[in-house]
Write a protein that holds these residues in place. Structure first.
Motif, PDB file in Angstrom:
ATOM      1  N   LEU A  20       6.458  -4.977 -14.244  1.00  0.00           N
ATOM      2  CA  LEU A  20       5.052  -5.530 -14.813  1.00  0.00           C
ATOM      3  C   LEU A  20       3.937  -4.923 -13.708  1.00  0.00           C
ATOM      4  CD1 LEU A  20       2.924  -7.516 -15.954  1.00  0.00           C
ATOM      5  CD2 LEU A  20       3.536  -9.133 -14.002  1.00  0.00           C
ATOM      6  N   ILE A  21       4.089  -5.146 -12.360  1.00  0.00           N
ATOM      7  CA  ILE A  21       3.093  -4.486 -11.379  1.00  0.00           C
ATOM      8  C   ILE A  21       2.852  -2.966 -11.447  1.00  0.00           C
ATOM      9  CG2 ILE A  21       2.468  -4.674  -9.178  1.00  0.00           C
ATOM     10  CD1 ILE A  21       2.230  -7.297 -10.501  1.00  0.00           C
ATOM     11  N   ASP A  42      12.840   4.187 -11.213  1.00  0.00           N
ATOM     12  CA  ASP A  42      13.451   2.900 -11.153  1.00  0.00           C
ATOM     13  C   ASP A  42      14.841   2.884 -11.271  1.00  0.00           C
ATOM     14  OD1 ASP A  42      12.049   0.083 -12.267  1.00  0.00           O
ATOM     15  OD2 ASP A  42      14.254   0.328 -12.484  1.00  0.00           O
ATOM     16  N   THR A  78       8.952  -2.948  -6.525  1.00  0.00           N
ATOM     17  CA  THR A  78      10.240  -3.624  -6.622  1.00  0.00           C
ATOM     18  C   THR A  78      10.308  -4.973  -6.167  1.00  0.00           C
ATOM     19  OG1 THR A  78      11.305  -2.867  -4.716  1.00  0.00           O
ATOM     20  CG2 THR A  78      11.268  -1.308  -6.356  1.00  0.00           C
ATOM     21  N   THR A 103       3.528  -3.903  -3.135  1.00  0.00           N
ATOM     22  CA  THR A 103       2.658  -4.815  -3.837  1.00  0.00           C
ATOM     23  C   THR A 103       3.539  -6.152  -3.706  1.00  0.00           C
ATOM     24  OG1 THR A 103       4.208  -4.598  -5.941  1.00  0.00           O
ATOM     25  CG2 THR A 103       2.325  -3.137  -5.640  1.00  0.00           C
ATOM     26  N   SER A 105       5.043  -9.789  -2.771  1.00  0.00           N
ATOM     27  CA  SER A 105       4.314 -11.216  -2.731  1.00  0.00           C
ATOM     28  C   SER A 105       4.589 -11.814  -1.704  1.00  0.00           C
ATOM     29  CB  SER A 105       4.964 -11.803  -3.756  1.00  0.00           C
ATOM     30  OG  SER A 105       4.945 -11.447  -5.045  1.00  0.00           O
ATOM     31  N   ALA A 130      -2.168 -11.042  -8.775  1.00  0.00           N
ATOM     32  CA  ALA A 130      -2.523 -10.914 -10.266  1.00  0.00           C
ATOM     33  C   ALA A 130      -1.260 -10.892 -10.670  1.00  0.00           C
ATOM     34  CB  ALA A 130      -3.320  -9.776 -10.484  1.00  0.00           C
ATOM     35  N   GLY A 136       8.952  -6.208 -16.675  1.00  0.00           N
ATOM     36  CA  GLY A 136       9.373  -4.966 -17.231  1.00  0.00           C
ATOM     37  C   GLY A 136       8.180  -4.120 -17.681  1.00  0.00           C
TER      38      GLY A 136
HETATM   39  N1  LIG Z   1       5.223 -10.455 -11.369  1.00  0.00           N
HETATM   40  C1  LIG Z   1       4.002 -10.918 -10.554  1.00  0.00           C
HETATM   41  O1  LIG Z   1       3.339 -11.702 -10.957  1.00  0.00           O
HETATM   42  C2  LIG Z   1       3.784 -10.352  -9.488  1.00  0.00           C
HETATM   43  C3  LIG Z   1       2.151 -10.465  -8.881  1.00  0.00           C
HETATM   44  C4  LIG Z   1       1.995 -10.066  -7.559  1.00  0.00           C
HETATM   45  C5  LIG Z   1       3.065  -9.126  -6.984  1.00  0.00           C
HETATM   46  N2  LIG Z   1       4.322  -9.106  -7.309  1.00  0.00           N
HETATM   47  C6  LIG Z   1       5.123  -8.400  -6.531  1.00  0.00           C
HETATM   48  O2  LIG Z   1       5.442  -7.073  -7.171  1.00  0.00           O
HETATM   49  C7  LIG Z   1       6.884  -6.703  -7.278  1.00  0.00           C
HETATM   50  C8  LIG Z   1       7.090  -6.003  -8.352  1.00  0.00           C
HETATM   51  O3  LIG Z   1       7.081  -7.273  -9.347  1.00  0.00           O
HETATM   52  P1  LIG Z   1       7.195  -7.151 -10.943  1.00  0.00           P
HETATM   53  O4  LIG Z   1       6.933  -8.520 -11.621  1.00  0.00           O
HETATM   54  O5  LIG Z   1       6.502  -5.883 -11.394  1.00  0.00           O
HETATM   55  O6  LIG Z   1       8.947  -6.746 -11.086  1.00  0.00           O
HETATM   56  P2  LIG Z   1       9.597  -6.406 -12.466  1.00  0.00           P
HETATM   57  O7  LIG Z   1       8.801  -6.345 -13.510  1.00  0.00           O
HETATM   58  O8  LIG Z   1      10.806  -7.082 -12.333  1.00  0.00           O
HETATM   59  O9  LIG Z   1       9.834  -4.917 -11.878  1.00  0.00           O
HETATM   60  C9  LIG Z   1      10.591  -4.377 -10.775  1.00  0.00           C
HETATM   61  C10 LIG Z   1      11.302  -3.240 -11.243  1.00  0.00           C
HETATM   62  O10 LIG Z   1      12.086  -2.711  -9.932  1.00  0.00           O
HETATM   63  C11 LIG Z   1      13.162  -2.273  -9.899  1.00  0.00           C
HETATM   64  N3  LIG Z   1      14.030  -1.864  -8.774  1.00  0.00           N
HETATM   65  C12 LIG Z   1      14.665  -2.819  -8.205  1.00  0.00           C
HETATM   66  N4  LIG Z   1      15.151  -2.316  -7.167  1.00  0.00           N
HETATM   67  C13 LIG Z   1      14.679  -1.166  -7.034  1.00  0.00           C
HETATM   68  C14 LIG Z   1      15.120   0.081  -5.907  1.00  0.00           C
HETATM   69  N5  LIG Z   1      15.543  -0.053  -5.050  1.00  0.00           N
HETATM   70  N6  LIG Z   1      14.556   1.142  -6.695  1.00  0.00           N
HETATM   71  C15 LIG Z   1      13.776   1.276  -7.752  1.00  0.00           C
HETATM   72  N7  LIG Z   1      13.683   0.300  -8.597  1.00  0.00           N
HETATM   73  C16 LIG Z   1      13.865  -0.870  -8.374  1.00  0.00           C
HETATM   74  C17 LIG Z   1      13.762  -3.205 -11.105  1.00  0.00           C
HETATM   75  O11 LIG Z   1      14.975  -2.911 -11.548  1.00  0.00           O
HETATM   76  P3  LIG Z   1      16.036  -3.626 -11.947  1.00  0.00           P
HETATM   77  O12 LIG Z   1      15.790  -4.745 -13.180  1.00  0.00           O
HETATM   78  O13 LIG Z   1      17.374  -2.688 -12.380  1.00  0.00           O
HETATM   79  O14 LIG Z   1      16.626  -4.475 -10.758  1.00  0.00           O
HETATM   80  C18 LIG Z   1      12.575  -3.355 -12.108  1.00  0.00           C
HETATM   81  O15 LIG Z   1      12.625  -2.573 -13.254  1.00  0.00           O
HETATM   82  C19 LIG Z   1       7.540  -7.804  -6.409  1.00  0.00           C
HETATM   83  O16 LIG Z   1       7.521  -7.470  -4.923  1.00  0.00           O
HETATM   84  C20 LIG Z   1       6.574  -8.709  -6.704  1.00  0.00           C
HETATM   85  O17 LIG Z   1       6.846  -9.925  -5.496  1.00  0.00           O
HETATM   86  C21 LIG Z   1       4.708  -9.598  -8.707  1.00  0.00           C
END
Ligand SMILES: NC(=O)c1ccc[n+]([C@@H]2O[C@H](COP(=O)([O-])OP(=O)(O)OC[C@H]3O[C@@H](n4cnc5c(N)ncnc54)[C@H](OP(=O)(O)O)[C@@H]3O)[C@@H](O)[C@H]2O)c1
Ligand SMILES: NC(=O)c1ccc[n+]([C@@H]2O[C@H](COP(=O)([O-])OP(=O)(O)OC[C@H]3O[C@@H](n4cnc5c(N)ncnc54)[C@H](OP(=O)(O)O)[C@@H]3O)[C@@H](O)[C@H]2O)c1
Lengths: 313, 313
Positions: A20-21, A42, A78, A103, A105, A130, A136
Motif C-alpha cells: 500500500l505505502i 518485493d 516493508t 515509512t 509506523s 496516512a 498490497g
Molecule cells: N498501512 C498503513 O496504513 C501504513 C501507514 C503508515 C505507515 N505504514 C508502514 O509502512 C510499511 C508498509 O506498510 P504497507 O501497508 O504498505 O504494507 P503491505 O501493503 O503489506 O506491503 C509490504 C510489502 O513488503 C513486502 N516485504 C516484506 N518483507 C520484505 C523484505 N524483507 N524485502 C522486500 N519486501 C518485503 C511484503 O511482502 P510479503 O507479503 O511477501 O511479506 C509486502 O508485499 C510498514 O512498515 C508500515 O508500518 C503503514
C-alpha cells in the motif's frame, strides 16, 4: 525546512516492499515527476509481477542489491520487522550519497537499526501518518499522502551531508502533498502509540471479544453492526503482519498508553456499576470537542457516519 | 410478519422528542405518505420551534397530552431516561387503541415501564439500529432507516389487538425501509451491548485517555489522528445524555461484555509484554473476515477509509 524545490528530481528510486505505502509513494512520485525511473523489489515474486503490470514501477529487480544499484533514493516500505535485514542490505549495497527513507509506523527501533548503516548512505527515518485498511500494490493511490502529516525522526548526526538529506526527505514528502514535522523517535513512538497503535489494538480486541461471545451469533453482530461496531472493523481489517510488527517494536509506549486506557475504563466501569450518571456524562462530553478539532484541521470529514450513508440514496 | 400493507396510513402521528431519530422517522413517514398529520412535542421549546420551521412536523403541541390527543400512532423518541415519565403520560393520555412505539437503544428497561401503561394502549418496544453521531431535529433525514435493522421486543401479551399492533409496528418500520427482527428484550440488550454499547463506551474511553495524557499535546493528537484515532471520535461525538441513559439502563449486559473485552485485552497486553508475535498475529487475523461479512450484508461501505478520502481529490 525549506519549501519544495522545483529541482527535486531523483534519477532512480528503488521501492523495497511494494505494498500500500510503497505503491502509493511510487504513484505519487510519478504523478509529480519526481523520479526518472522507479524500480521495485518485493520478497513476494507475485507482488513484483503485479506491481509491474499495474504500472506502479518501471522495472522490478530480483534482489535488494539489484534494485538499489544506481539509486539515489531508496524507499523502505516493508513491515517494520524487516528493518534489521533491510539495514544490513542497505549497508552493503546502497550507493554512497543515496538518500534512504523508510515509512515504518514505529521509529525508535528503526533508528537503532539505521545507525548500523554506513555513514555514506544517508538514512532518514520517516513515518507518513496516512494509510488505509487495505494492503498490497493494488491498494496504492497517488493522493494518499495529501494533507496528511509525515513525521521525520532524523538520526543524531550534524554533518552537512546528513542535514541536506533531511531537507531532501522533507521536500519529497511535501512534493507528494504532506505536511512535515520533525521530532525525536521516542516522542514519535509515544504520540503514535495513542493516536494509532492503541486504537488498532483496541479495535482488534473488540472484534476478538465479539467473536468469542457464544451468546450472540456472528450473524447478529453483522446485522446490528450499524450500532457502532462497524466503525471498529475498518482498522481491525488492517494487515496482521504489519500490526504484529508494530506492537513487537513499540512495546513500552504501547504498554504505557494502554495503562492509561485501562484506568479510564475502570473508572467508567465503576460508574456504570454504581449508576453514577454524572461521571458518565462528564467523560462522554469530551468527545465532541476533539472531533470538531480534527475536522477543522482537515484530518476528517464532517459528514455524519463518515459520509458513508447517502442521505438521498 | 406480513409484508408492508398498502393500506398502512395513520390519521395522526405524535412524535415525542423531536431529535435525530424522531425527526428522521417523521421525514420518512412524510416521504412515504404514512400519516395524514404529524404532531410533535419536545420538552425543549426551542426544538419545537425549529422542528416546525424545518417542516419536520405539521404542528407542535405544548404538552404530551395535547400531542397525543386523537393520535393513532405515538412515537417515543427521547433518551431512555425519560421512559418512566413518558409511560405515565401515555397511560394517562394516549387514546384507546393507539399504537405506541419507542426507539430506545435498550429494551429491558423499556419493557418494564411499558407494562405499566394500560392495556388499551398498545405499546410495542422498538429499536431501529440506525443513527449518526449527530442529534437534534436538524440532523434528521428520511433515509436513515433504509437497509438497517429494526428490532421489536413485544411485551408478553397474546391478545389479538396486541398481535395486530406488533404487525402494524413491523409494517411501519418496513415502510421506512428497514428489515424487522423480533426477539426478547434480554437478548436484544446483550446483542446490542456488544454491537453498539461497548463500542461507544470504548470510544469514549479512548478519547478520554488521550485527553489525559500530558506528554502528548492535543494538537498532536489532532494532527496524527489519521493513524486510526479519528475513527473512534465519530461515535465519541455522540450525545452524552443519550449514552449516559443507555449505560444506566443496560448495566448488566454492558458489564458482562466489558468483562469479555477486558479479558481479551489482558491477553494481548501479555502478548505485547512478552513479545509473543504468534498470539498477536492470530488475534489480528480475525478482523478481516467480519468486516467482509458486514460489507457483504450491506451494513458498511467497502471503500478504503470509509470512502472519506477521495482518491482523485
Ligand atoms: N498501512 C498503513 O496504513 C501504513 C501507514 C503508515 C505507515 N505504514 C508502514 O509502512 C510499511 C508498509 O506498510 P504497507 O501497508 O504498505 O504494507 P503491505 O501493503 O503489506 O506491503 C509490504 C510489502 O513488503 C513486502 N516485504 C516484506 N518483507 C520484505 C523484505 N524483507 N524485502 C522486500 N519486501 C518485503 C511484503 O511482502 P510479503 O507479503 O511477501 O511479506 C509486502 O508485499 C510498514 O512498515 C508500515 O508500518 C503503514
Ligand atoms: N442517535 C442514535 O444514533 C440512535 C440510534 C437508535 C436509537 N436511538 C434512541 O433514540 C432515542 C432518541 O435519540 P436521538 O439521537 O434522536 O436523541 P436527540 O437527538 O438528543 O433527541 C431527543 C430529544 O428528546 C427531547 N426530550 C428529552 N426528554 C423529553 C421528554 N420527557 N419529553 C419530550 N421530549 C424530551 C430532548 O430535549 P432536551 O434536549 O431538552 O432534553 C431532545 O430534543 C434515544 O432513546 C436513543 O437511545 C438513538
Amino acid at each position: 525546512m525549506t519549501e519544495t524545490s522545483d529541482a527535486l528530481k531523483f534519477r532512480r528510486a528503488a521501492v523495497i516492499g511494494i505494498g500500500l505505502i510503497g505503491a502509493s509513494l511510487a504513484h505519487a512520485m510519478r504523478a509529480g515527476g519526481l523520479a526518472e525511473r522507479i524500480a521495485g523489489f518485493d520478497l513476494d515474486a507475485d507482488v513484483r509481477a503485479r506491481a509491474l503490470s499495474l504500472g506502479v514501477v518501471d522495472e522490478t529487480a530480483e534482489s535488494f542489491a539489484e534494485a538499489v544499484k544506481g539509486a539515489d533514493l531508496v524507499i523502505l516500505s516493508t513491515p517494520v520487522g524487516a528493518i534489521d535485514s533491510l539495514c544490513a542490505e542497505a549497508h552493503a549495497h546502497a550507493e554512497n550519497g543515496a538518500l534512504v527513507v523508510d515509512t515504518g509506523s514505529v521509529k525508535g527501533a528503526v533508528a537503532e537499526a539505521a545507525r548500523r548503516v554506513r555513514r555514506e548512505v544517508l538514512f532518514v527515518p520517516c513515518h507518513p501518518v496516512a494509510g488505509t485498511e487495505q494492503s498490497g500494490p493494488e491498494a496504492g493511490f497517488a493522493t494518499l499522502f495529501r494533507q496528511r502529516w509525515c513525521i521525520l525522526t532524523p538520526l543524531d548526526r550534524t554533518d552537512e551531508a546528513y542535514r541536506a538529506a533531511v531537507e531532501k526527505a522533507a521536500a519529497l514528502w511535501r512534493a507528494v502533498g504532506s505536511h512535515v514535522e520533525v521530532m525525536d523517535a521516542a516522542h514519535h513512538d509515544l504520540a503514535l502509540a495513542i493516536t494509532s497503535h492503541l486504537p488498532h489494538l483496541i479495535a482488534f480486541t473488540l472484534v476478538g471479544a465479539a467473536d468469542d461471545l457464544e451468546s450472540v451469533a456472528e450473524a447478529e453482530i453483522v446485522k446490528y453492526s450499524a450500532g457502532g461496531f462497524r466503525d471498529f472493523t475498518r482498522i481491525a481489517a488492517s494487515d496482521p503482519i504489519m500490526w504484529r510488527d508494530v506492537f513487537l517494536h513499540n512495546r513500552e509506549a504501547v504498554l504505557e498508553v494502554l495503562g492509561r486506557f485501562t484506568e479510564e475504563l475502570a473508572l467508567l466501569q465503576r460508574a456504570i456499576r454504581w449508576g453514577d450518571g454524572e461521571t458518565l456524562k462528564k467523560v462522554f462530553t469530551r468527545g465532541r470537542a476533539i472531533r470538531r478539532a480534527i475536522v477543522a484541521a482537515g484530518q476528517e470529514t464532517d459528514a455524519p457516519n463518515f459520509g458513508r450513508d447517502k442521505k438521498d440514496a
